[in-house]
Design a protein around this motif. Structure first.
Motif, PDB file in Angstrom:
ATOM      1  N   SER A 125     -43.691 -33.999  20.031  1.00 45.76           N
ATOM      2  CA  SER A 125     -42.698 -33.250  19.259  1.00 45.76           C
ATOM      3  C   SER A 125     -41.830 -32.460  20.218  1.00 45.76           C
ATOM      4  CB  SER A 125     -43.359 -32.304  18.260  1.00 45.76           C
ATOM      5  OG  SER A 125     -42.387 -31.538  17.573  1.00 45.76           O
ATOM      6  N   LEU A 126     -40.570 -32.269  19.824  1.00 42.25           N
ATOM      7  CA  LEU A 126     -39.652 -31.434  20.600  1.00 42.25           C
ATOM      8  C   LEU A 126     -39.542 -30.027  20.019  1.00 42.25           C
ATOM      9  CD1 LEU A 126     -36.878 -34.117  21.161  1.00 42.25           C
ATOM     10  CD2 LEU A 126     -38.487 -33.237  22.871  1.00 42.25           C
ATOM     11  N   ARG A 127     -40.307 -29.758  18.981  1.00 41.51           N
ATOM     12  CA  ARG A 127     -40.277 -28.458  18.310  1.00 41.51           C
ATOM     13  C   ARG A 127     -41.530 -27.671  18.695  1.00 41.51           C
ATOM     14  NH1 ARG A 127     -38.496 -30.768  12.300  1.00 41.51           N
ATOM     15  NH2 ARG A 127     -36.840 -32.143  13.113  1.00 41.51           N
ATOM     16  N   ALA A 128     -41.333 -26.495  19.200  1.00 47.13           N
ATOM     17  CA  ALA A 128     -42.446 -25.732  19.768  1.00 47.13           C
ATOM     18  C   ALA A 128     -43.578 -25.504  18.776  1.00 47.13           C
ATOM     19  CB  ALA A 128     -41.941 -24.391  20.299  1.00 47.13           C
ATOM     20  N   ASP A 129     -43.226 -25.130  17.526  1.00 49.11           N
ATOM     21  CA  ASP A 129     -44.285 -24.845  16.558  1.00 49.11           C
ATOM     22  C   ASP A 129     -45.051 -26.104  16.184  1.00 49.11           C
ATOM     23  OD1 ASP A 129     -42.057 -25.930  15.293  1.00 49.11           O
ATOM     24  OD2 ASP A 129     -42.236 -24.684  13.491  1.00 49.11           O
ATOM     25  N   ARG A 130     -44.323 -27.198  16.018  1.00 50.35           N
ATOM     26  CA  ARG A 130     -44.992 -28.459  15.656  1.00 50.35           C
ATOM     27  C   ARG A 130     -45.815 -28.998  16.818  1.00 50.35           C
ATOM     28  NH1 ARG A 130     -41.329 -33.009  13.043  1.00 50.35           N
ATOM     29  NH2 ARG A 130     -41.448 -31.564  11.287  1.00 50.35           N
ATOM     30  N   PHE A 131     -45.280 -28.891  18.022  1.00 47.71           N
ATOM     31  CA  PHE A 131     -46.036 -29.327  19.193  1.00 47.71           C
ATOM     32  C   PHE A 131     -47.357 -28.586  19.275  1.00 47.71           C
ATOM     33  CE2 PHE A 131     -47.267 -28.953  23.639  1.00 47.71           C
ATOM     34  CZ  PHE A 131     -47.227 -30.275  24.051  1.00 47.71           C
ATOM     35  N   SER A 132     -47.318 -27.292  19.003  1.00 51.99           N
ATOM     36  CA  SER A 132     -48.536 -26.485  19.036  1.00 51.99           C
ATOM     37  C   SER A 132     -49.534 -26.950  17.979  1.00 51.99           C
ATOM     38  CB  SER A 132     -48.191 -25.017  18.830  1.00 51.99           C
ATOM     39  OG  SER A 132     -49.356 -24.215  18.877  1.00 51.99           O
ATOM     40  N   MET A 165     -46.506 -40.387  13.828  1.00 55.04           N
ATOM     41  CA  MET A 165     -47.432 -40.133  12.724  1.00 55.04           C
ATOM     42  C   MET A 165     -46.635 -39.798  11.468  1.00 55.04           C
ATOM     43  SD  MET A 165     -50.173 -37.838  14.881  1.00 55.04           S
ATOM     44  CE  MET A 165     -48.863 -37.179  15.946  1.00 55.04           C
ATOM     45  N   LYS A 166     -46.944 -40.516  10.413  1.00 54.32           N
ATOM     46  CA  LYS A 166     -46.222 -40.340   9.156  1.00 54.32           C
ATOM     47  C   LYS A 166     -46.400 -38.918   8.628  1.00 54.32           C
ATOM     48  CE  LYS A 166     -46.527 -43.678   6.209  1.00 54.32           C
ATOM     49  NZ  LYS A 166     -47.083 -44.597   5.179  1.00 54.32           N
ATOM     50  N   GLY A 167     -45.261 -38.292   8.296  1.00 55.90           N
ATOM     51  CA  GLY A 167     -45.305 -36.951   7.743  1.00 55.90           C
ATOM     52  C   GLY A 167     -45.595 -35.869   8.753  1.00 55.90           C
ATOM     53  N   VAL A 168     -45.707 -36.245  10.024  1.00 57.45           N
ATOM     54  CA  VAL A 168     -46.006 -35.276  11.076  1.00 57.45           C
ATOM     55  C   VAL A 168     -44.820 -35.135  12.024  1.00 57.45           C
ATOM     56  CG1 VAL A 168     -47.544 -34.672  12.994  1.00 57.45           C
ATOM     57  CG2 VAL A 168     -48.481 -35.734  10.920  1.00 57.45           C
ATOM     58  N   ASN A 169     -44.410 -36.246  12.638  1.00 55.05           N
ATOM     59  CA  ASN A 169     -43.297 -36.177  13.594  1.00 55.05           C
ATOM     60  C   ASN A 169     -42.306 -37.326  13.445  1.00 55.05           C
ATOM     61  OD1 ASN A 169     -44.859 -38.258  14.556  1.00 55.05           O
ATOM     62  ND2 ASN A 169     -44.886 -37.546  16.683  1.00 55.05           N
ATOM     63  N   ASP A 170     -42.441 -38.145  12.399  1.00 54.84           N
ATOM     64  CA  ASP A 170     -41.530 -39.279  12.258  1.00 54.84           C
ATOM     65  C   ASP A 170     -40.109 -38.852  11.913  1.00 54.84           C
ATOM     66  OD1 ASP A 170     -42.637 -38.485   9.804  1.00 54.84           O
ATOM     67  OD2 ASP A 170     -42.382 -40.446   8.892  1.00 54.84           O
ATOM     68  N   ASP A 171     -39.914 -37.595  11.553  1.00 56.91           N
ATOM     69  CA  ASP A 171     -38.557 -37.098  11.310  1.00 56.91           C
ATOM     70  C   ASP A 171     -37.860 -36.674  12.602  1.00 56.91           C
ATOM     71  OD1 ASP A 171     -40.214 -34.919  11.752  1.00 56.91           O
ATOM     72  OD2 ASP A 171     -39.214 -33.622  10.297  1.00 56.91           O
ATOM     73  N   GLU A 172     -38.536 -36.833  13.754  1.00 62.21           N
ATOM     74  CA  GLU A 172     -37.940 -36.499  15.043  1.00 62.21           C
ATOM     75  C   GLU A 172     -37.505 -37.725  15.837  1.00 62.21           C
ATOM     76  OE1 GLU A 172     -39.520 -33.158  17.371  1.00 62.21           O
ATOM     77  OE2 GLU A 172     -41.173 -33.087  15.922  1.00 62.21           O
ATOM     78  N   ILE A 173     -37.598 -38.894  15.231  1.00 58.22           N
ATOM     79  CA  ILE A 173     -37.214 -40.112  15.951  1.00 58.22           C
ATOM     80  C   ILE A 173     -35.783 -40.002  16.473  1.00 58.22           C
ATOM     81  CG2 ILE A 173     -36.743 -42.581  15.675  1.00 58.22           C
ATOM     82  CD1 ILE A 173     -39.111 -42.693  13.717  1.00 58.22           C
ATOM     83  N   ASP A 174     -34.880 -39.510  15.627  1.00 54.28           N
ATOM     84  CA  ASP A 174     -33.477 -39.381  16.033  1.00 54.28           C
ATOM     85  C   ASP A 174     -33.327 -38.480  17.252  1.00 54.28           C
ATOM     86  OD1 ASP A 174     -33.223 -40.780  13.703  1.00 54.28           O
ATOM     87  OD2 ASP A 174     -32.001 -39.304  12.661  1.00 54.28           O
ATOM     88  N   ASP A 175     -34.069 -37.382  17.286  1.00 55.55           N
ATOM     89  CA  ASP A 175     -33.975 -36.439  18.405  1.00 55.55           C
ATOM     90  C   ASP A 175     -34.438 -37.082  19.708  1.00 55.55           C
ATOM     91  OD1 ASP A 175     -33.091 -34.501  16.622  1.00 55.55           O
ATOM     92  OD2 ASP A 175     -35.105 -33.721  16.265  1.00 55.55           O
ATOM     93  N   PHE A 176     -35.522 -37.854  19.632  1.00 56.58           N
ATOM     94  CA  PHE A 176     -36.009 -38.526  20.836  1.00 56.58           C
ATOM     95  C   PHE A 176     -35.033 -39.610  21.294  1.00 56.58           C
ATOM     96  CE2 PHE A 176     -40.245 -36.792  19.654  1.00 56.58           C
ATOM     97  CZ  PHE A 176     -40.591 -36.256  20.879  1.00 56.58           C
ATOM     98  N   LEU A 177     -34.437 -40.333  20.361  1.00 53.48           N
ATOM     99  CA  LEU A 177     -33.444 -41.335  20.734  1.00 53.48           C
ATOM    100  C   LEU A 177     -32.237 -40.674  21.391  1.00 53.48           C
ATOM    101  CD1 LEU A 177     -33.592 -43.678  17.608  1.00 53.48           C
ATOM    102  CD2 LEU A 177     -34.377 -44.215  19.923  1.00 53.48           C
ATOM    103  N   GLN A 178     -31.822 -39.524  20.874  1.00 54.65           N
ATOM    104  CA  GLN A 178     -30.708 -38.800  21.482  1.00 54.65           C
ATOM    105  C   GLN A 178     -31.059 -38.384  22.906  1.00 54.65           C
ATOM    106  OE1 GLN A 178     -27.554 -38.177  19.985  1.00 54.65           O
ATOM    107  NE2 GLN A 178     -27.104 -37.683  22.138  1.00 54.65           N
ATOM    108  N   MET A 179     -32.317 -38.038  23.141  1.00 52.90           N
ATOM    109  CA  MET A 179     -32.740 -37.675  24.488  1.00 52.90           C
ATOM    110  C   MET A 179     -32.512 -38.827  25.459  1.00 52.90           C
ATOM    111  SD  MET A 179     -36.529 -36.576  25.878  1.00 52.90           S
ATOM    112  CE  MET A 179     -36.501 -34.906  25.281  1.00 52.90           C
TER     113      MET A 179
END
Length: 334
Positions: A125-132, A165-179
């Protein structure tokens, strides 16, 4: 030297993954339970000298590439010493490290000087709270600092492992692709696997990697196949037009890569695992010091390596032909 480590299916094995510990400073939700893990006593772990002897013999059998894993390999003291020993073995051309990145930044220069050539850093995850939450306490800043340290000391390529992981970090795919568009990095999206799970609970988190390419289409990004990322892995690589970096898809469940598998695994407690998924293991400890017997043991392990791991059957709840491992990923080395 001709390729000696060839199995019955004609697959040449020139790559060894070495776990140096089953311990970790994090408790990622897909890898290790929050509590209750039983770790191997340190006296049961292979010493650096024992690992050296195993690799020396395997280099004579055609192994050229190594990956140091764990657990978290950097919780093992003086890992720079081991990398220095291994890099001095004739025939060894490439030594990579898989790490969660928490401890890497402060040791990057010494590891590079010892002979480390490449790095994979876990970043789900690229989000600090979610990564934690995913890591159960990890500090994302330390991981981001380690990524910058990897650039600074010249490791190339730098790969980031993202277990979807479904419902965990799959909404960050776009952010990782942008990276990958903005930076020279490879983001590797990895399917959630049924390793070490004796129930079907993992299925609820499973995300097919076709989702990643669907996101590219939704954004109007053209992702072309890219074969230029150096490595030993099973990733299908793509580059978005105009991107500095690339992304990879590793889908062991839905579209396995067993037909091109080139790796063996050595666990921290000294067991050869010819296949990540199955329970078959052979312990090397009593063979160290007898080069021929050790070589024969690896050949024996290769001889029983199955053609496929059959994880897809686990997804479909079908009968499997072998006994799946109950070791956790942290106990195998991934």
């Amino acid at each position: 030297m001709s390729a000696i480590l060839t199995d019955r299916y004609g697959r040449v094995h020139d790559y060894l993954r070495i776990s140096v510990t089953d311990r970790c400073n994090l408790r990622c939700v897909y890898c290790m339970p929050e509590e209750g893990m039983e770790f191997e006593p340190e006296e049961n772990m292979l010493s650096f000298d024992e690992i050296y002897e195993v690799v020396r013999v395997l280099a004579g059998l055609g192994v050229r590439k190594l990956r140091i894993t764990g657990g978290e390999p950097l919780v093992r003291k003086n890992l720079e010493q081991l990398i220095g020993q291994l890099s001095a073995i004739p025939g060894i051309e490439d030594i990579a490290l898989t790490t969660n990145g928490i401890y890497f930044a402060g040791r990057a220069e010494k590891l590079r000087a010892a002979g480390l050539t490449r790095i994979n850093i876990s970043l789900d995850s690229l989000r600090a709270d979610r990564f934690s939450l995913i890591t159960r306490g990890g500090d994302i800043k330390r991981v981001l600092d380690s990524i910058e340290a990897a650039y600074r000391v010249g490791l190339d390529p730098i790969k980031l492992n993202v277990v979807l992981m479904k419902g965990v970090n799959d909404d960050e795919i776009d952010d990782f692709l942008q990276m990958t568009i903005d930076r020279k990095v490879q983001v590797r999206f990895i399917e959630y696997m049924p390793i070490g799970h004796d129930d079907a609970g993992w299925k609820s988190k499973y995300v097919p990697l076709s989702t990643v390419k669907d996101r590219c289409v939704e954004h109007g990004w053209t992702a072309n196949p890219s074969g230029e990322v150096y490595g030993n892995g099973p990733s299908q690589n793509f580059r978005i037009e105009g991107a500095l970096g690339s992304f990879g898809l590793i889908h062991p469940v839905s579209d396995h890569f067993c037909q091109t598998c080139n790796r063996l695994r050595l666990t921290a407690d000294g067991n050869i695992k010819p296949c990540l998924y199955w329970s078959d293991e052979f312990n090397v400890k009593t063979y160290i010091g007898n080069d021929q017997a050790l070589a024969d043991l690896f050949l024996k392990a290769l001889d029983i390596k199955p053609e496929s791991h059959e994880m897809a059957k686990a997804l479909l709840s079908e009968q499997q032909s072998h006994m799946p491992t109950l070791r956790r990923m942290s106990q195998i080395g991934g």
